[in-house]
Design a protein around this motif. Structure first.
Motif, PDB file in Angstrom:
ATOM      1  N   UNK A 199       0.814  -1.218   0.000  1.00 26.17           N
ATOM      2  CA  UNK A 199       0.000   0.000   0.000  1.00 26.17           C
ATOM      3  C   UNK A 199       0.848   1.268   0.000  1.00 26.17           C
ATOM      4  N   UNK A 200       2.119   1.139   0.360  1.00 25.65           N
ATOM      5  CA  UNK A 200       2.996   2.302   0.294  1.00 25.65           C
ATOM      6  C   UNK A 200       3.282   2.722  -1.135  1.00 25.65           C
ATOM      7  N   UNK A 201       3.134   1.790  -2.083  1.00 26.16           N
ATOM      8  CA  UNK A 201       3.428   2.087  -3.488  1.00 26.16           C
ATOM      9  C   UNK A 201       2.155   2.246  -4.323  1.00 26.16           C
ATOM     10  N   UNK A 202       1.098   1.521  -3.946  1.00 17.22           N
ATOM     11  CA  UNK A 202      -0.125   1.559  -4.757  1.00 17.22           C
ATOM     12  C   UNK A 202      -0.864   2.877  -4.538  1.00 17.22           C
ATOM     13  N   UNK A 203      -1.591   3.298  -5.564  1.00 16.29           N
ATOM     14  CA  UNK A 203      -2.552   4.378  -5.368  1.00 16.29           C
ATOM     15  C   UNK A 203      -3.917   3.746  -5.610  1.00 16.29           C
ATOM     16  N   UNK A 204      -4.763   3.790  -4.597  1.00 16.04           N
ATOM     17  CA  UNK A 204      -6.004   3.019  -4.631  1.00 16.04           C
ATOM     18  C   UNK A 204      -7.221   3.923  -4.576  1.00 16.04           C
ATOM     19  N   UNK A 205      -8.098   3.726  -5.539  1.00 14.71           N
ATOM     20  CA  UNK A 205      -9.352   4.460  -5.538  1.00 14.71           C
ATOM     21  C   UNK A 205     -10.455   3.522  -5.082  1.00 14.71           C
ATOM     22  N   UNK A 206     -11.279   3.990  -4.174  1.00 16.02           N
ATOM     23  CA  UNK A 206     -12.364   3.134  -3.686  1.00 16.02           C
ATOM     24  C   UNK A 206     -13.708   3.804  -3.945  1.00 16.02           C
ATOM     25  N   UNK A 207     -14.543   3.106  -4.711  1.00  8.41           N
ATOM     26  CA  UNK A 207     -15.873   3.647  -4.991  1.00  8.41           C
ATOM     27  C   UNK A 207     -16.786   3.316  -3.827  1.00  8.41           C
ATOM     28  N   UNK A 208     -16.726   4.179  -2.847  1.00  2.63           N
ATOM     29  CA  UNK A 208     -17.516   3.963  -1.637  1.00  2.63           C
ATOM     30  C   UNK A 208     -17.981   5.331  -1.160  1.00  2.63           C
ATOM     31  N   UNK A 260      -0.012   6.775   2.697  1.00  4.65           N
ATOM     32  CA  UNK A 260      -1.051   6.196   1.847  1.00  4.65           C
ATOM     33  C   UNK A 260      -1.510   7.209   0.805  1.00  4.65           C
ATOM     34  N   UNK A 261      -1.719   6.720  -0.427  1.00  8.42           N
ATOM     35  CA  UNK A 261      -2.303   7.625  -1.407  1.00  8.42           C
ATOM     36  C   UNK A 261      -3.427   6.930  -2.150  1.00  8.42           C
ATOM     37  N   UNK A 262      -4.424   7.695  -2.464  1.00  5.41           N
ATOM     38  CA  UNK A 262      -5.588   7.147  -3.136  1.00  5.41           C
ATOM     39  C   UNK A 262      -6.772   8.084  -3.007  1.00  5.41           C
ATOM     40  N   UNK A 263      -7.938   7.541  -3.289  1.00  2.00           N
ATOM     41  CA  UNK A 263      -9.154   8.355  -3.325  1.00  2.00           C
ATOM     42  C   UNK A 263     -10.317   7.541  -2.768  1.00  2.00           C
ATOM     43  N   UNK A 264     -11.170   8.191  -1.999  1.00  2.00           N
ATOM     44  CA  UNK A 264     -12.485   7.588  -1.742  1.00  2.00           C
ATOM     45  C   UNK A 264     -13.497   8.455  -2.469  1.00  2.00           C
ATOM     46  N   UNK A 265     -14.564   7.811  -2.986  1.00  2.00           N
ATOM     47  CA  UNK A 265     -15.530   8.636  -3.735  1.00  2.00           C
ATOM     48  C   UNK A 265     -16.237   9.589  -2.770  1.00  2.00           C
TER      49      UNK A 265
END
Lengths: 568, 138
Positions: free
Chosen positions: A165-174, A199-204
């Motif tokens: 998770x330190x490398x992934x960028x995760x988008x969560x449709x929630x 952590x990098x990513x997005x929640x909707x």
């Protein structure tokens, strides 16, 4: 200084030639039309904007280059949010995926990463999106169907197994339960030794469009807005690289809106979040930088390119002039795009590969930051590994072969595209003014205003197709006899629901149930006190394997549930 | 003799929020002169069947795009039978693979209209099927 910085027609002499030339052209066309009329009397975009036969510099007389277009990476960001755009780095290729169990979805993610995908995008099943565990009566028949079933941290650990998770960028449709899934993601990070700051990513996390168009709401608007501002506040301090919301026009457009309505209602939702967060004491110069957007890409190529450009310019102006933001980064509209599911046909499904390619190219020419390309079989079922592979390759072909990425905002200066950009911005602003008159987006939703506008547009579109005013290849023209035999469709194993229920029961027996109850009680106390941020207590609860349904259950008791205002 | 207008329940069972199709069909049926009751989202099979019986509906139209069609068609048809209301016609649409349609018809669904079906076709089918049903009943 008059004319200074103007687009191209400031010189009187040029103007004179141009006006005369245009007159001559119009006369010539008029003569020709009597012999050979055009195919239609009025040409319009997919969204119903009338299109001129020809655009010239005369259509852009009031365009001021520096004021209205400017430079990439600078206000008003019409030409893009980064100075070098795709010369520096391509958009993130992010295929929305998830089905059945966490283990099967984990396998699909690893397949996509191996195929060159650069970001993850998690699709949750409907019970998860609506805060029910897999053993809830409302979940029957739905577990694992449109996404992955997540009941507790145990499932989340499996979902991201061997994905750092330190490398992934995760988008969560929630959306409605976004706080719970974000809490689980943070907890999985901790277990992997990755702190929330990395952590990098997005929640909707965009509840307003759920009431308008998408339908996976739980709580009424007021407590929902509190959950959202709690997430903004918590992430500003603890998860600074996280995009705390993805303000979504995608579903508004899928529900049938026009391109201008998509821009208008999305930005109006955005303003509602910004204004709520400002009221809660947060600084828009700070949280404004973590807002992201999510748009649709339809078939009408020029209109779509113009739409993305208009949205960027209008958002920048609204943040600067209406909200009073001074930090340019907080004026930037960064967005994810998904190609339009509603344009995919069940007839001759292979044709959808071409539709997706046109839509994807429009989003790239519009300067998207990330992209999901739909798979050609999605009007029939969830995509197979093969179809999702073609969809991803479509992006790679645009990136590496089309040349569209080698210069920034290449359609700028097109008389047609700039005219459409102006028109979409004008129409969107008209809707935003109307929503302000009604009393803001929350009141407008309560009164069913955006819902009614979208439905009218959807119904008009359907009638246009049925009257053959709009042609959909394979549907109302160029049909061929076909049967569905030989199609390879993805099927979710019907035993998924039962297996997920059993796993959930086993997990509940293995955890410390007294501790779970204490943590759930803490959430209840926090829910009762608006001055307390809900995030820390939710994180504490997921750490001890309190389920999503249990947490949302407590919040349902405290906040109540939203009932749809049916507009037909 | 003036016939009673055709009365149809347009229903969204389960958790699926995709209501564009259901609403477009509901409006088209209404414009074709039918009485239409649209249930809204998140209905249970029980509530749909109850509404249909209470409203003395001729037909129930079910829209499902979440893949849960077998479950919901099965439940609704089973409940109609258990309440001696199997004269109420059941039809539907959504994202339903061709391969699943025979199974739904076998369960007792009257017709499945896939993506791209014109509302005219749907209206004609309902008019014809309700007329046949009424003729048999009278």
């Amino acid at each position: 200084m008059p004319g200074k910085g103007r687009f191209s027609v400031s010189e009187k002499e040029i103007c004179k030639d141009l006006i005369e030339g245009r007159k001559g052209y119009d006369e010539k066309v008029a003569k020709g039309l009597s012999r050979q009329p055009e195919m239609k009397e009025v040409f319009t975009t997919g969204g119903g904007i009338p299109l001129e036969r020809l655009y010239t510099p005369l259509d852009l007389e009031n365009l001021d280059y520096c004021r209205d277009l400017g430079f990439p990476g600078s206000y008003p960001f019409t030409r893009g949010v980064q100075p070098t755009m795709f010369r520096g780095r391509f958009w993130t290729m992010r295929q929305y995926a998830g089905f059945a169990t966490a283990a099967e979805s984990n396998a699909r993610y690893r397949y996509l990463l191996q195929q060159g995908q650069t970001g993850l995008s998690v699709a949750f099943d409907l019970p998860t999106q609506i805060g029910y565990d897999s053993d809830h009566p409302m979940a029957r028949g739905e577990v694992g169907k449109v996404g992955v079933a997540i009941d507790s941290l145990a499932d989340m650990e499996t979902l991201f197994k061997e994905i750092p998770l330190g490398k992934a960028s995760t988008s969560m449709t929630i959306n409605a339960p976004a706080a719970v899934l974000l809490a689980m993601y943070i907890a999985v990070g901790e277990k992997q030794g990755v702190g929330p700051g990395e952590l990098s990513g997005t929640i909707q996390n965009d509840i307003l469009k759920e009431y308008i168009a998408r339908g996976t709401y739980i709580f009424p608007p007021k407590p929902s807005m509190r959950l959202i501002t709690d997430i903004f506040g918590f992430c500003s301090d603890n998860v600074p690289k996280w995009n705390t919301i993805s303000i979504s026009g995608y579903h508004i457009r899928e529900a049938g809106s026009t391109a201008s309505q998509e821009v208008a209602f999305t930005l109006a939702d955005g303003l509602a979040y910004v204004e709520a967060a400002v009221d809660a004491g947060l600084d828009p110069n700070v949280f404004g930088q973590r807002l992201s957007f999510f748009f649709n890409a339809h078939n009408d190529f020029l209109e779509e390119v113009a739409k993305f450009r208009a949205a960027r310019r209008l958002w920048a102006k609204l943040m600067k002039e209406r909200i009073g933001v001074t930090e340019p980064k907080a004026m930037m509209l960064r967005f994810h795009t998904q190609t339009a599911g509603s344009t995919l046909t069940a007839q001759q499904p292979e044709n959808n590969i071409v539709r997706v390619a046109i839509q994807a190219l429009a989003s790239v020419m519009g300067g998207t930051q990330s992209l999901h390309t739909n798979s050609f079989d999605e009007a029939l079922a969830l995509p197979t590994e093969k179809s999702v592979g073609i969809a991803l390759k479509t992006q790679q072909i645009i990136a590496h072969e089309s040349g569209a990425t080698c210069t920034v905002d290449p359609l700028a200066g097109s008389y047609a595209v700039e005219s459409l950009t102006n028109e979409i911005e004008r129409q969107a602003m008209e809707y935003i003014n109307k929503i302000d008159e009604i009393g803001g987006m929350l009141v407008a939703i309560e009164k069913g205003y955006p819902q009614q506008q979208i439905q009218d547009a959807a119904y008009q579109y359907q009638r246009a197709v049925e009257n053959d005013d709009r042609i959909v290849v394979g549907v109302n023209k160029f049909q061929v006899e076909e049967n569905g035999e030989g199609r390879d469709l993805l099927r979710v194993d019907p035993s998924v629901g039962e297996n997920q229920k059993k796993a959930l029961q086993a997990m509940k027996q293995g955890r410390d149930n007294v501790l779970v109850k204490n943590r759930l009680d803490s959430i209840r106390s926090a829910a009762k006190d608006e001055s307390v941020n809900l995030m820390p207590s939710i994180i504490d609860a997921v750490r001890v394997y309190a389920t999503e349904g249990e947490i949302c259950g407590v919040l349902r008791e405290e906040f109540g549930e939203y009932r749809e205002n049916i507009v037909l | 003799m003036s016939e009673r207008r055709i009365r149809v329940i347009v229903a969204k069972p389960g958790l699926d929020g995709h209501d564009r199709g259901a609403k477009v069909v509901a409006r088209a049926l209404r414009d074709a002169g039918m009485e239409v009751i649209y249930t809204g989202l998140r209905q249970t099979p029980e509530s749909i069947v109850e509404t249909a019986i209470q409203e003395d509906a001729d037909a129930i139209g079910i829209s499902i795009l979440s893949g849960a069609h077998e479950h919901y068609f099965g439940e609704i048809i089973r409940l109609l039978k258990s309440k001696n209301a199997e004269d109420i016609i059941v039809f539907g649409g959504g994202v339903i693979p061709d391969g699943d349609i025979p199974r739904l018809l076998e369960m007792g669904a009257g017709a499945i209209f896939g993506p791209g079906t014109s509302t005219k076709k749907c209206i004609e089918w309902i008019e014809k099927t309700v007329e046949e049903k009424r003729r048999k009943e009278s």
